[in-house]
Design an enzyme around this catalytic site. Structure first.
Site, mmCIF file in Angstrom:
data_model
loop_
_atom_site.group_PDB
_atom_site.id
_atom_site.type_symbol
_atom_site.label_atom_id
_atom_site.label_comp_id
_atom_site.label_asym_id
_atom_site.label_seq_id
_atom_site.Cartn_x
_atom_site.Cartn_y
_atom_site.Cartn_z
ATOM 1 N N ARG A 50 0.829 -1.206 0.000
ATOM 2 C CA ARG A 50 0.000 0.000 0.000
ATOM 3 C C ARG A 50 0.864 1.256 0.000
ATOM 4 O O ARG A 50 0.578 2.226 -0.692
ATOM 5 C CB ARG A 50 -0.918 0.014 1.230
ATOM 6 C CG ARG A 50 -2.052 -0.976 1.127
ATOM 7 C CD ARG A 50 -2.983 -0.888 2.315
ATOM 8 N NE ARG A 50 -3.523 0.467 2.497
ATOM 9 C CZ ARG A 50 -4.397 0.797 3.452
ATOM 10 N NH1 ARG A 50 -4.829 -0.112 4.297
ATOM 11 N NH2 ARG A 50 -4.828 2.020 3.557
ATOM 12 N N GLN B 57 -9.748 12.166 6.550
ATOM 13 C CA GLN B 57 -9.945 10.763 6.916
ATOM 14 C C GLN B 57 -8.940 9.892 6.156
ATOM 15 O O GLN B 57 -8.906 8.684 6.346
ATOM 16 C CB GLN B 57 -11.362 10.321 6.552
ATOM 17 C CG GLN B 57 -12.451 11.084 7.288
ATOM 18 C CD GLN B 57 -13.814 10.818 6.684
ATOM 19 O OE1 GLN B 57 -14.204 11.403 5.678
ATOM 20 N NE2 GLN B 57 -14.552 9.915 7.284
ATOM 21 N N HIS C 169 -7.277 9.433 10.901
ATOM 22 C CA HIS C 169 -6.988 8.000 10.877
ATOM 23 C C HIS C 169 -5.492 7.709 10.781
ATOM 24 O O HIS C 169 -5.097 6.611 10.408
ATOM 25 C CB HIS C 169 -7.742 7.328 9.718
ATOM 26 C CG HIS C 169 -9.240 7.409 9.863
ATOM 27 N ND1 HIS C 169 -10.109 7.297 8.808
ATOM 28 C CD2 HIS C 169 -10.012 7.605 10.959
ATOM 29 C CE1 HIS C 169 -11.360 7.414 9.259
ATOM 30 N NE2 HIS C 169 -11.319 7.609 10.555
ATOM 31 N N CYS D 238 6.439 2.576 16.920
ATOM 32 C CA CYS D 238 6.712 1.403 17.748
ATOM 33 C C CYS D 238 5.492 1.107 18.608
ATOM 34 O O CYS D 238 4.974 1.997 19.283
ATOM 35 C CB CYS D 238 7.928 1.656 18.629
ATOM 36 S SG CYS D 238 8.154 0.365 19.889
ATOM 37 N N GLY E 181 -15.383 15.022 -0.989
ATOM 38 C CA GLY E 181 -15.118 13.619 -1.287
ATOM 39 C C GLY E 181 -15.408 12.661 -0.162
ATOM 40 O O GLY E 181 -14.739 11.639 -0.031
HETATM 41 ZN ZN ZN Z 1 10.092 1.216 20.902
#
Ligand code: ZN
Length: 250
Positions: A72, A103, A121, A129, A191
Site C-alpha cells: 500500500r 480521513q 486515521h 513502535c 469527497g
Molecule cells: Zn520502541
C-alpha cells in the site's frame, strides 16, 4: 462541470470568514488513482482491508500485515497530489485560521503543501513502535525490513501509524477537529459520503453552529440538503474552481 455561481450572500460570508475547515475523504484522492486499495494489486487483490487492518491480524501474522502495508505504501508513494489537494493547500494562506481534517492516510495533503493538518486515521507514511511509541519514516522502515516489521531499539515492533478497525481515533486529534468544526465560519466537505462516523458528527456540528456549509461530491449525500452550496463535480475539477471563487471573494 457547470460554472460556479455564488450568491451575493455566500460571497459576503466567504469574504468575512476568519476560520475555515476543510474536511476530506477518499474522494479527494480518487483522481490521484487511490480510489481503492482493493484494485489491481496482484497478490493483495483478494485481501479485504477489514481482515488485515486490525490489531488482531497484526498479532496473528505481523509479517503478512507488514507486507500488505509495504504494498500500500508503494502505491501511495507512486501517486501524486491532484489539483484538489493543491487547491486546498493554496487556500491556507487566505484565512487567519485554516485547518484540513482528513480521513485519508495517504499523506497527499501534506505533499501538496497543507501545513495545518489533522489526520483522523493517522498516516501510512509513518511507522510507530507499538511498545514505546517512537516514530519513524515508513519508507525507511520498509527499505530496512521489507518482509517483516522492523524492531525498535526498545525491542518493540514497528507498525504503520494508522488507526485500525476496532481502534479508537487519537483523542487529542479528534478533540482538535471537534473544536475546529464547532467554531469555524466555513466548513467545506470534499469527497466524503458523510455516512461514517465521525464525518457525520463534524458536519452536523459545523452546520448547527452556523457555519457556511459547502459540499463537493459527485453523488448526493445525507447532508446535501443542509449545504449552502453544493458542487456535484469530481474533486479535481470542483475544488480548484471553488478555490478561484474564494480567492476572488477575499
Ligand atoms: Zn520502541
Amino acid at each position: 462541470m457547470e460554472p460556479i455561481e455564488l450568491t451575493p450572500e455566500i460571497r459576503e460570508r466567504l469574504r468575512a470568514a476568519a476560520r475555515m475547515v476543510v474536511f476530506s475523504g477518499a474522494g479527494v484522492s480518487r483522481e490521484s488513482g487511490l480510489n481503492t486499495f482493493r484494485g489491481a494489486g496482484g497478490l493483495w487483490e483478494r485481501m479485504r482491508p477489514e481482515e488485515l487492518a486490525t490489531p488482531e491480524a497484526f498479532r496473528a501474522d505481523p509479517a503478512k500485515v507488514w507486507q500488505w502495508y509495504a504494498w500500500r505504501y508503494g502505491t501511495v508513494a507512486a501517486a501524486s497530489p491532484n489539483p484538489a489537494h493543491v487547491a486546498i493547500a493554496r487556500l491556507e494562506s487566505l484565512f487567519p485560521s485554516y485547518i484540513v481534517v482528513t480521513q485519508n492516510v495517504d499523506g497527499l495533503h501534506q505533499r501538496a503543501g497543507s501545513r495545518n493538518l489533522l489526520e483522523l486515521h493517522g498516516t501510512i507514511t509513518r511507522a510507530v513502535c507499538e511498545r514505546c511509541g517512537r516514530g519513524r519514516e515508513m519508507g525507511e522502515a520498509i527499505a530496512e525490513s521489507p518482509e517483516r516489521p522492523p524492531l525498535c531499539v526498545c525491542g518493540g515492533r514497528f507498525r504503520p501509524a494508522v488507526v485500525w478497525f476496532g481502534e479508537a481515533l487519537p483523542e487529542e486529534v479528534f478533540a482538535q477537529a471537534h473544536e475546529a468544526a464547532a467554531t469555524c465560519d466555513v466548513f467545506l466537505s470534499v469527497g466524503t459520503s458523510g455516512t461514517v462516523w465521525p464525518a457525520a458528527g463534524l458536519i452536523e456540528l459545523a452546520h448547527g453552529a452556523g457555519a457556511l456549509f459547502i459540499e463537493v461530491n459527485p453523488e448526493p449525500t445525507p447532508f446535501s440538503r443542509l449545504a449552502d452550496l453544493r458542487l456535484a463535480g469530481p474533486a479535481g475539477e470542483a475544488v480548484p474552481a471553488l478555490a478561484d471563487e474564494i480567492e476572488r471573494s477575499r
